[in-house]
Design a protein around this motif. Structure first.
Motif, PDB file in Angstrom:
ATOM      1  N   SER A  21      58.730  20.159 -17.180  1.00  0.00           N
ATOM      2  CA  SER A  21      58.519  21.141 -18.245  1.00  0.00           C
ATOM      3  C   SER A  21      58.089  22.480 -17.654  1.00  0.00           C
ATOM      4  N   ILE A  22      58.327  23.530 -18.404  1.00  0.00           N
ATOM      5  CA  ILE A  22      57.952  24.866 -17.937  1.00  0.00           C
ATOM      6  C   ILE A  22      56.444  24.972 -17.752  1.00  0.00           C
ATOM      7  N   SER A  23      55.688  24.382 -18.673  1.00  0.00           N
ATOM      8  CA  SER A  23      54.225  24.460 -18.577  1.00  0.00           C
ATOM      9  C   SER A  23      53.709  23.738 -17.333  1.00  0.00           C
ATOM     10  N   SER A  24      54.292  22.577 -16.999  1.00  0.00           N
ATOM     11  CA  SER A  24      53.831  21.841 -15.823  1.00  0.00           C
ATOM     12  C   SER A  24      54.192  22.575 -14.530  1.00  0.00           C
ATOM     13  N   ILE A  25      55.365  23.219 -14.508  1.00  0.00           N
ATOM     14  CA  ILE A  25      55.768  23.990 -13.332  1.00  0.00           C
ATOM     15  C   ILE A  25      54.840  25.187 -13.147  1.00  0.00           C
ATOM     16  N   ALA A  26      54.578  25.880 -14.250  1.00  0.00           N
ATOM     17  CA  ALA A  26      53.698  27.051 -14.184  1.00  0.00           C
ATOM     18  C   ALA A  26      52.311  26.665 -13.678  1.00  0.00           C
ATOM     19  N   ALA A  27      51.782  25.542 -14.166  1.00  0.00           N
ATOM     20  CA  ALA A  27      50.452  25.095 -13.747  1.00  0.00           C
ATOM     21  C   ALA A  27      50.446  24.726 -12.264  1.00  0.00           C
ATOM     22  N   ARG A  28      51.478  24.033 -11.804  1.00  0.00           N
ATOM     23  CA  ARG A  28      51.509  23.601 -10.410  1.00  0.00           C
ATOM     24  C   ARG A  28      51.650  24.778  -9.457  1.00  0.00           C
ATOM     25  N   LEU A  29      52.456  25.775  -9.846  1.00  0.00           N
ATOM     26  CA  LEU A  29      52.674  26.932  -8.980  1.00  0.00           C
ATOM     27  C   LEU A  29      51.638  28.033  -9.172  1.00  0.00           C
ATOM     28  N   GLY A  30      50.803  27.876 -10.191  1.00  0.00           N
ATOM     29  CA  GLY A  30      49.798  28.895 -10.449  1.00  0.00           C
ATOM     30  C   GLY A  30      50.379  30.197 -10.945  1.00  0.00           C
ATOM     31  N   LEU A  31      51.419  30.094 -11.792  1.00  0.00           N
ATOM     32  CA  LEU A  31      52.111  31.271 -12.299  1.00  0.00           C
ATOM     33  C   LEU A  31      51.975  31.368 -13.811  1.00  0.00           C
ATOM     34  N   PRO A  32      52.134  32.560 -14.373  1.00  0.00           N
ATOM     35  CA  PRO A  32      52.118  32.692 -15.832  1.00  0.00           C
ATOM     36  C   PRO A  32      53.267  31.903 -16.464  1.00  0.00           C
ATOM     37  N   TYR A  33      52.983  31.296 -17.601  1.00  0.00           N
ATOM     38  CA  TYR A  33      54.002  30.510 -18.308  1.00  0.00           C
ATOM     39  C   TYR A  33      55.229  31.364 -18.612  1.00  0.00           C
ATOM     40  N   GLN A  34      55.026  32.609 -19.079  1.00  0.00           N
ATOM     41  CA  GLN A  34      56.133  33.467 -19.463  1.00  0.00           C
ATOM     42  C   GLN A  34      57.041  33.785 -18.275  1.00  0.00           C
ATOM     43  N   THR A  35      56.447  33.921 -17.087  1.00  0.00           N
ATOM     44  CA  THR A  35      57.242  34.201 -15.894  1.00  0.00           C
ATOM     45  C   THR A  35      58.191  33.046 -15.603  1.00  0.00           C
ATOM     46  N   VAL A  36      57.650  31.836 -15.594  1.00  0.00           N
ATOM     47  CA  VAL A  36      58.478  30.656 -15.304  1.00  0.00           C
ATOM     48  C   VAL A  36      59.503  30.440 -16.404  1.00  0.00           C
ATOM     49  N   ARG A  37      59.094  30.688 -17.642  1.00  0.00           N
ATOM     50  CA  ARG A  37      60.028  30.518 -18.757  1.00  0.00           C
ATOM     51  C   ARG A  37      61.221  31.464 -18.602  1.00  0.00           C
ATOM     52  N   THR A  38      60.968  32.709 -18.232  1.00  0.00           N
ATOM     53  CA  THR A  38      62.048  33.678 -18.051  1.00  0.00           C
ATOM     54  C   THR A  38      62.995  33.235 -16.941  1.00  0.00           C
ATOM     55  N   TRP A  39      62.413  32.789 -15.834  1.00  0.00           N
ATOM     56  CA  TRP A  39      63.243  32.314 -14.723  1.00  0.00           C
ATOM     57  C   TRP A  39      64.151  31.172 -15.158  1.00  0.00           C
ATOM     58  N   CYS A  40      63.577  30.187 -15.814  1.00  0.00           N
ATOM     59  CA  CYS A  40      64.311  28.964 -16.123  1.00  0.00           C
ATOM     60  C   CYS A  40      65.262  29.125 -17.296  1.00  0.00           C
ATOM     61  N   ARG A  41      64.881  29.895 -18.288  1.00  0.00           N
ATOM     62  CA  ARG A  41      65.744  30.065 -19.451  1.00  0.00           C
ATOM     63  C   ARG A  41      66.992  30.871 -19.100  1.00  0.00           C
ATOM     64  N   HIS A  42      66.892  31.791 -18.166  1.00  0.00           N
ATOM     65  CA  HIS A  42      68.044  32.627 -17.827  1.00  0.00           C
ATOM     66  C   HIS A  42      68.797  32.104 -16.617  1.00  0.00           C
ATOM     67  N   GLU A  43      68.228  31.126 -15.934  1.00  0.00           N
ATOM     68  CA  GLU A  43      68.899  30.557 -14.759  1.00  0.00           C
ATOM     69  C   GLU A  43      70.187  29.877 -15.178  1.00  0.00           C
ATOM     70  N   GLY A  44      71.245  30.203 -14.505  1.00  0.00           N
ATOM     71  CA  GLY A  44      72.531  29.586 -14.814  1.00  0.00           C
ATOM     72  C   GLY A  44      73.380  30.389 -15.777  1.00  0.00           C
ATOM     73  N   ALA A  45      72.864  31.487 -16.332  1.00  0.00           N
ATOM     74  CA  ALA A  45      73.671  32.293 -17.250  1.00  0.00           C
ATOM     75  C   ALA A  45      74.447  33.340 -16.457  1.00  0.00           C
ATOM     76  N   PRO A  46      75.713  33.112 -16.164  1.00  0.00           N
ATOM     77  CA  PRO A  46      76.437  34.007 -15.267  1.00  0.00           C
ATOM     78  C   PRO A  46      76.865  35.295 -15.944  1.00  0.00           C
ATOM     79  N   ASP A  47      77.100  36.283 -15.114  1.00  0.00           N
ATOM     80  CA  ASP A  47      77.736  37.505 -15.586  1.00  0.00           C
ATOM     81  C   ASP A  47      79.120  37.131 -16.109  1.00  0.00           C
ATOM     82  N   SER A  48      79.480  37.613 -17.286  1.00  0.00           N
ATOM     83  CA  SER A  48      80.744  37.215 -17.898  1.00  0.00           C
ATOM     84  C   SER A  48      81.947  37.614 -17.052  1.00  0.00           C
TER      85      SER A  48
END
Length: 249
Positions: A21-48
């Motif tokens: 989960s995004i929350s567990s990743i953020a906690a383990r890496l010591g990063l803000p939840y929103q930062t990890v969420r942005t990375w993961c939600r947009h990961e894989g969305a290619p330029d058209s």
């Protein structure tokens, strides 16, 4: 958002693809939840730009593996969902996690049809294979709001032509998503008999009818055994369908 090392971002994306989960990743890496969420939600969305040249509907001269598309169409009608409300549309096909070969076949079909990459998102009891492209709606015009069985499902003329050319691939996609090959047991006069049969279940009468139509194209005898299910049980019909589908693995 602070600039982070690329390796940290990739590690977060890797963990998210593998079910964390995004929350567990953020906690383990010591990063803000929103930062990890942005990375993961947009990961894989290619330029058209990377996929527009591969859309065989927008560019008819583009080489296309229509057999793989027929398989993917069957899988989409069974267990697929196309999200068109996002900035970049995303195609998701749900696969039961106990069938790794089916996941591999689905991924190959997505890559052969349009995708540049396919993500595997683990959910409880299943894996969602997903790919982003603004051109997925070109290939799946059946996408729409609500559940498939609550709206009309019809193939476009070009899709029907594809299924006419590749009915076996289309049927394989349907049965791999919403079907099974099982052993049926009946008891008569105190004796138990066993025989293999195929079942395809779907709440959409339109999708059931499409499955029946494709089976007719293959010469496979079938019947409706329930309101939302069809059965292939005759020995010769099962043997013929084995050539195109076979057991899940």
């Amino acid at each position: 958002m602070a600039v982070r090392p690329l390796a940290v971002r990739r590690q977060a994306q890797f963990e998210h693809r593998n079910g964390s989960s995004i929350s567990s990743i953020a906690a383990r890496l010591g990063l803000p939840y929103q930062t990890v969420r942005t990375w993961c939600r947009h990961e894989g969305a290619p330029d058209s730009r990377f996929t527009e040249d591969r859309c065989f509907r927008c560019r008819p001269a583009t080489p296309a593996d229509h057999a793989q598309y027929a398989y993917l169409l069957g899988a989409y009608l069974g267990d697929g969902h196309l999200v068109t409300s996002a900035k970049v549309p995303v195609l998701r096909i749900s696969c039961t996690e106990v069938y790794p070969d089916l996941m591999d076949q689905t991924e190959r079909a997505m890559l052969a049809t349009l995708a540049n990459r396919v993500q595997r998102i683990r959910q409880k009891g299943c894996v969602n294979l997903q790919s982003y492209s603004k051109h997925w709606p070109c290939l799946f015009p059946q996408a729409g709001p609500g559940k498939k069985h609550e709206r009309k499902i019809e193939l476009e003329p070009w899709q029907r032509a594809t299924v006419l050319d590749h009915p076996g691939a289309f049927v394989r996609g349907l049965f791999h998503s919403d079907g099974c090959r099982a052993v049926n047991r009946i008891t008569k006069a105190g004796r138990t008999y066993e025989y293999p049969r195929y079942l395809f279940a779907n709440e959409s009468a339109d999708i059931l009818a499409l499955c029946g139509w494709a089976l007719d194209l293959l010469g496979v005898a079938w019947r409706l055994n329930r309101r939302n299910s069809l059965s292939v049980a005759r020995r010769d019909a099962v043997a013929l369908l084995d050539r195109h589908v076979g057991p899940k693995s």
